[in-house]
Design a protein around this motif. Structure first.
Motif, PDB file in Angstrom:
ATOM      1  N   THR A 101      20.622  -4.618 -13.408  1.00 45.90           N
ATOM      2  CA  THR A 101      20.120  -5.874 -12.775  1.00 45.90           C
ATOM      3  C   THR A 101      19.394  -6.309 -14.279  1.00 45.90           C
ATOM      4  OG1 THR A 101      20.124  -5.356 -10.753  1.00 45.90           O
ATOM      5  CG2 THR A 101      18.534  -6.994 -11.441  1.00 45.90           C
ATOM      6  N   GLY A 106      16.244  -7.805 -16.414  1.00 46.11           N
ATOM      7  CA  GLY A 106      15.192  -8.268 -16.476  1.00 46.11           C
ATOM      8  C   GLY A 106      14.474  -8.395 -17.735  1.00 46.11           C
ATOM      9  N   THR A 124      12.433  -8.093 -12.540  1.00 47.74           N
ATOM     10  CA  THR A 124      13.624  -8.329 -12.219  1.00 47.74           C
ATOM     11  C   THR A 124      13.429  -9.415 -11.152  1.00 47.74           C
ATOM     12  OG1 THR A 124      13.988  -6.829 -10.604  1.00 47.74           O
ATOM     13  CG2 THR A 124      14.731  -6.349 -12.872  1.00 47.74           C
TER      14      THR A 124
END
Length: 264
Positions: free
Chosen positions: A18, A20, A51
């Motif tokens: 993810t 960030g 994130t």
């Protein structure tokens, strides 16, 4: 175990894939993000990998340079200006699919506008004194000379005139709302009805359109913004209050038929 990509202050990082950005935890939380420890090791203790997996209408926060669709919106993600909300689909700059014209409104929208406007067979002043005829046609020339029918109008002639008047309002709504905003036929029709009433200039420059284009939830935006358009001649109009309420209700009626973005 989480895998990390390390970075410097305001630099990119990643937590289990993810994307960030390394920023202060206070900045992260105030922007709706989540801070993760251990992914920005070269920075002070209060700087962590922030994130925000979801943003806008189906988007995610990431570095603009890594947004595959190229359709990014600022102001929805934490961190520096380069960390933006990456939305699905394309952006043509003007907001519409340049290969398609605006979608026509459905019959329910036309019926709703007819109910709001009422039928006037011959030119007469509306509630604020403007000369109108048919179903809310605002006269552009003395005695509505631009209307291609003799007065008094029949209801069929007035419907033809109404459909002609609706078309540019639909074009405005289609032009002003970006393609990444998905609207069904009732949501689209409610906005066209609103534009028919307030004019393209007012609708196009509104907070309602701005919020939709920023990726906010359409039903929430409509329920909060449409009721604000309730004044006529500077005074709150009970008729407009009722009209906005009905447009909100119509907007929230479920439909599986898509109307925006337009299709060819």
């Amino acid at each position: 175990m989480a895998t990390a990509a390390h970075a410097a202050l305001n630099g990119p990082c990643a937590v289990n894939g993810t994307p960030g950005v390394c920023i202060a935890t206070t900045s992260c939380s105030s922007s709706g993000g989540t801070s993760h420890t251990g992914f920005c090791p070269n920075d002070p203790g209060h700087v962590k990998c922030c994130t925000k997996p979801t943003c806008g209408n189906g988007g995610n926060c990431r570095s603009a340079s890594t947004c595959a669709s190229g359709n990014t919106v600022a102001g929805l993600c934490p961190g520096p200006a380069s960390f933006k909300c990456c939305l699905p689909g394309k952006s043509t700059g003007t907001g519409t699919n340049s290969n398609c014209g605006p979608s026509p409104v459905n019959g329910a929208t036309v019926s709703m506008i007819k109910g709001f406007e009422g039928f006037v067979a011959s030119p007469a002043p509306d509630p604020i004194g403007l000369p109108t005829v048919g179903y809310g046609h605002l006269c552009k020339q003395p005695k509505c000379a631009e209307v291609p029918f003799k007065f008094p109008l029949t209801e069929a002639q007035a419907t033809t005139l109404l459909n002609t008047d609706i078309a540019p309002m639909a074009a405005c709504i289609s032009k002003d709302i970006v393609d990444t905003v998905q609207l069904n036929e009732n949501q689209y029709g409610a906005l066209v009805s609103w534009a028919f009433n307030v004019g393209c200039g007012n609708s196009g420059g509104s907070a309602l359109i701005t919020r939709l284009n920023a990726g906010e939830d359409p039903n929430k935006v409509a329920s909060e913004e449409l009721p604000k358009w309730r004044k006529a001649g500077g005074q709150v109009s009970n008729g407009l209050v009722a009209r906005r309420s009905k447009e909100v209700a119509f907007f929230q009626q479920a439909s599986s038929t898509s109307a925006h973005p337009p299709t060819c």
